[in-house]
Write an enzyme that holds these catalytic residues in place. Structure first.
Site, PDB file in Angstrom:
ATOM      1  CB  SER A  25      -0.956  -0.050   1.160  1.00 54.18           C
ATOM      2  OG  SER A  25      -1.837   0.909   1.063  1.00 54.18           O
ATOM      3  CG  HIS A  52      -4.173  -0.961  -0.729  1.00 53.96           C
ATOM      4  ND1 HIS A  52      -3.958  -0.520   0.602  1.00 53.96           N
ATOM      5  CD2 HIS A  52      -4.673  -2.051  -0.800  1.00 53.96           C
ATOM      6  CE1 HIS A  52      -4.423  -1.962   1.181  1.00 53.96           C
ATOM      7  NE2 HIS A  52      -4.753  -2.663   0.283  1.00 53.96           N
ATOM      8  CG  ASP A 145      -5.921  -5.407   2.444  1.00 56.23           C
ATOM      9  OD1 ASP A 145      -6.319  -6.347   2.568  1.00 56.23           O
ATOM     10  OD2 ASP A 145      -5.807  -5.052   1.124  1.00 56.23           O
TER      11      ASP A 145
END
Length: 204
Positions: A25, A52, A145
């Site tokens: 991310s 992401h 995540d």
């Protein structure tokens, strides 16, 4: 946790690998560029990556990375079969899953951890398909995540790699993964790059 080279046990497991999944991310683009810098046209494993992305903007990751790497790079398409020697990126706005027949499927289900594509969705679906023949790599990021996904890969016998939080631009994601349990490798970016190179040698 192993921070050195592949020992004999891990080497025997590595030679049986069929796929690599990677999640990142915040800070991920630079980390991935460094990790993939040594990948050439002779790389044998498929590598599937979720980074992401904003949900409302088309991803240009495949184009950007293809200009800089020797390995084949593309965005994963729905119903496409995974091929060795290819680096795949998830499209923006869709979860990316791997099906039992080793093909991709795209989903517009609700975001997970505020993210679509979600790292957990990719990791958990890949773990169900590949089991011990999968390696998962979790990198820098600002939420949780991927933590449950890397734990699932571990539970199903796969190899797990987490970026050393001290080396991550944003350590939240690797810290969340390690809070759920140990990884096979906790490495800085150069170590992860070297590990991918060693894995390719083990596929010979």
């Amino acid at each position: 946790m192993n921070t050195g080279t592949l020992d004999s046990l891990l080497l025997s497991r590595a030679s049986a690998l069929e796929a690599v999944v990677i999640g990142a991310s915040a800070g991920g683009v630079q980390a991935l560029l460094q990790i993939f810098a040594g990948l050439g046209a002779d790389y044998r494993l498929p590598i599937v990556t979720v980074l992401h992305l904003p949900d409302d903007r088309r991803s240009q990751l495949a184009e950007v990375f293809q200009q800089r790497l020797g390995v084949r790079v593309k965005e994963a398409d729905d119903k496409e079969s995974l091929q060795g020697g290819t680096l795949y990126f998830a499209a923006s706005g869709y979860h990316l899953l791997i099906e039992n027949d080793r093909s991709f499927s795209l989903s517009r289900e609700e975001p997970l951890h505020f993210s679509r594509p979600s790292i957990d969705v990719l990791f958990e679906s890949a773990a169900d398909v590949y089991g011990p023949a999968l390696m998962g790599v979790l990198l820098t990021g600002a939420n949780e995540d991927g933590a449950q996904g890397i734990a699932t890969i571990k539970q199903l016998g796969g190899l797990t790699v987490v970026q050393d939080p001290a080396d991550a631009q944003v350590p939240t994601m690797p810290e969340a993964a390690l809070a759920l349990g140990p990884a096979d490798f906790v490495l800085p970016i150069p170590g992860i790059q070297a590990l991918l190179a060693e894995l390719n040698k083990s596929q010979c």
